[in-house]
Design a protein around this motif. Structure first.
Motif, PDB file in Angstrom:
ATOM      1  N   THR A 264     -10.627   4.152  -0.315  1.00 23.81           N
ATOM      2  CA  THR A 264      -9.891   3.292  -1.253  1.00 23.81           C
ATOM      3  C   THR A 264      -8.449   3.103  -0.796  1.00 23.81           C
ATOM      4  O   THR A 264      -7.907   3.912  -0.038  1.00 23.81           O
ATOM      5  CB  THR A 264      -9.870   3.882  -2.673  1.00 23.81           C
ATOM      6  OG1 THR A 264      -9.258   5.178  -2.629  1.00 23.81           O
ATOM      7  CG2 THR A 264     -11.272   3.995  -3.255  1.00 23.81           C
TER       8      THR A 264
ATOM      9  N   THR B  67      -4.568   2.275  -2.430  1.00 24.88           N
ATOM     10  CA  THR B  67      -3.729   2.180  -3.628  1.00 24.88           C
ATOM     11  C   THR B  67      -2.436   1.447  -3.280  1.00 24.88           C
ATOM     12  O   THR B  67      -1.777   1.768  -2.285  1.00 24.88           O
ATOM     13  CB  THR B  67      -3.387   3.571  -4.183  1.00 24.88           C
ATOM     14  OG1 THR B  67      -4.602   4.236  -4.553  1.00 24.88           O
ATOM     15  CG2 THR B  67      -2.497   3.469  -5.414  1.00 24.88           C
TER      16      THR B  67
ATOM     17  N   ARG C 176      -7.135   6.645   0.940  1.00 24.48           N
ATOM     18  CA  ARG C 176      -7.845   7.896   0.697  1.00 24.48           C
ATOM     19  C   ARG C 176      -9.303   7.795   1.155  1.00 24.48           C
ATOM     20  O   ARG C 176      -9.964   6.775   0.945  1.00 24.48           O
ATOM     21  CB  ARG C 176      -7.790   8.274  -0.788  1.00 24.48           C
ATOM     22  CG  ARG C 176      -6.413   8.686  -1.279  1.00 24.48           C
ATOM     23  CD  ARG C 176      -6.445   9.155  -2.734  1.00 24.48           C
ATOM     24  NE  ARG C 176      -5.178   9.697  -3.161  1.00 24.48           N
ATOM     25  CZ  ARG C 176      -4.165   8.966  -3.635  1.00 24.48           C
ATOM     26  NH1 ARG C 176      -4.316   7.647  -3.740  1.00 24.48           N
ATOM     27  NH2 ARG C 176      -3.032   9.541  -3.982  1.00 24.48           N
TER      28      ARG C 176
ATOM     29  N   THR D 283      -5.494   0.331  -7.633  1.00 24.80           N
ATOM     30  CA  THR D 283      -6.365   0.950  -6.628  1.00 24.80           C
ATOM     31  C   THR D 283      -7.621   0.107  -6.450  1.00 24.80           C
ATOM     32  O   THR D 283      -8.228  -0.334  -7.429  1.00 24.80           O
ATOM     33  CB  THR D 283      -6.746   2.380  -7.043  1.00 24.80           C
ATOM     34  OG1 THR D 283      -5.551   3.170  -7.144  1.00 24.80           O
ATOM     35  CG2 THR D 283      -7.674   3.032  -6.024  1.00 24.80           C
ATOM     36  N   SER D 284      -8.011  -0.097  -5.195  1.00 21.76           N
ATOM     37  CA  SER D 284      -9.175  -0.927  -4.891  1.00 21.76           C
ATOM     38  C   SER D 284     -10.475  -0.195  -5.219  1.00 21.76           C
ATOM     39  O   SER D 284     -10.489   1.026  -5.423  1.00 21.76           O
ATOM     40  CB  SER D 284      -9.182  -1.292  -3.405  1.00 21.76           C
ATOM     41  OG  SER D 284      -9.475  -0.124  -2.619  1.00 21.76           O
TER      42      SER D 284
ATOM     43  N   THR E  49       0.825  -1.211   0.000  1.00 26.88           N
ATOM     44  CA  THR E  49       0.000   0.000   0.000  1.00 26.88           C
ATOM     45  C   THR E  49       0.855   1.254   0.000  1.00 26.88           C
ATOM     46  O   THR E  49       1.827   1.386   0.760  1.00 26.88           O
ATOM     47  CB  THR E  49      -0.926   0.007   1.225  1.00 26.88           C
ATOM     48  OG1 THR E  49      -1.843  -1.089   1.115  1.00 26.88           O
ATOM     49  CG2 THR E  49      -1.722   1.302   1.309  1.00 26.88           C
TER      50      THR E  49
END
Length: 339
Positions: free
Chosen positions: A318, A320, A287, A325-326, A283
């Motif tokens: 989210t 990243t 955010r 990014t998820s 990671t």
């Protein structure tokens, strides 16, 4: 009884003479002369009653029967042909370059290549060569130093002259020093800058077995667009000098979030949230909407982060990573009751 000549080998040679000719027959002991037409051999040696080796004299082009003279008479004639010497020439070398380690099979096009006795690259003999025709030789390059090497062919007619078309360019092997990324998403599509040495004239950049689009910036830099892939994919560069050392690169799965605990909190900042999911180890950012917040990676499946302040209502959270990014999970802020 006069001597008898059965064969003359080779049966032809240059008008300049000087080549060795083997004469076989019977009754050759005691020979007092060997003649090529009316011209005596430059020298000769009687090896046995059935063999003489003679050095051909210089003579004008054309046929000149070989005879052996002895006290018992003169032998029958056997044809030998003097051929006007043709200076060989090399007009093209393909491929025109290869690694300094040698081992490249190069086609040498030219004229007058029949009977080649040597092929050299900057004076070093080829590892091997084959005369395919009067206009083509295939030769395997020896090891050489980086730079231009004149290619020369030697025949009974002489040695070919150096010319702009008769060069083979030895290239130093490429070397990779670093890449701006050692991992990325499986979808690829992003740019990585490779630094190294001897990278000019790169013919391919590979991520594992897969080719990538690239731009050679200089002898020390290449920009490459990472292709899609999975797993580990070492980066290599191929040039006329060979294949570079590999740099490590790994494709990473995209991160996924499965839960936020707690899933909501006050509009003020400071609430510590535990994010759970998969592929979270690399990671680089957490955010809340567009706001990046402090976080700690606990494991590949867990992160803790501090929620920022914001208006009441849901906000998308989210993660990243180097894998991408998820998708977002909702964190809901609630207005604190007034006292």
């Amino acid at each position: 009884m006069a001597p008898t000549v059965s064969t003359v080998s080779p049966s032809q040679g240059p008008t300049s003479g000087g080549n060795t000719v083997t004469i076989t027959g019977v009754g050759l002991t005691g020979a007092t002369a060997v003649r090529f037409g009316t011209t005596p051999a430059a020298s000769y040696t009687v090896n046995s009653s059935t063999q003489i080796t003679a050095v051909a004299p210089a003579r004008s082009a054309g046929s000149a029967p070989v005879t052996v003279v002895s006290p018992t008479g003169t032998s029958n004639p056997v044809a030998y042909t003097f051929i006007a010497a043709v200076l060989p020439s090399v007009t093209a070398v393909s491929p025109s370059g290869g690694p300094t380690s040698g081992g490249t099979t190069a086609a040498l096009a030219g004229t007058g290549l029949t009977g080649a006795t040597a092929v050299t690259f900057d004076g070093t003999p080829a590892l091997s060569f084959t005369v395919n025709s009067a206009t083509l030789i295939t030769a395997v390059t020896p090891a050489g130093k980086a730079g231009a090497a004149v290619v020369a062919v030697t025949t009974p007619g002489g040695q070919s002259a150096a010319s702009p078309s008769a060069y083979f360019f030895y290239a130093a092997p490429p070397r990779l020093h670093s890449a701006t990324a050692t991992a990325g998403p499986t979808a690829g599509g992003f740019t990585v800058t490779l630094t190294g040495s001897n990278l000019l004239n790169a013919s391919a950049v590979l991520f594992g077995p897969d080719t990538a689009a690239y731009t050679v910036v200089s002898d020390t830099q290449i920009n490459v667009t990472v292709p899609a892939g999975t797993g580990t994919a070492p980066i290599t560069v191929i040039t006329p000098g060979g294949t570079s050392n590999p740099l490590p690169f790994a494709y990473l799965p995209a991160p996924a979030l499965t839960a936020l605990v707690p899933a909501g909190g006050p509009t003020s900042s400071g609430t510590v949230i535990t994010l759970t999911g998969t592929a979270l180890a690399t990671t680089t950012a957490v955010r809340f909407a567009m706001s990046a917040v402090p976080f700690t990676v606990v494991s590949d499946t867990q992160i803790t982060a501090t929620a920022p302040s914001g208006p009441a209502g849901p906000v998308s959270v989210t993660v990243t990573t180097q894998g991408g990014t998820s998708t977002g999970l909702a964190y809901t802020r609630v207005t604190e009751p007034a006292v």
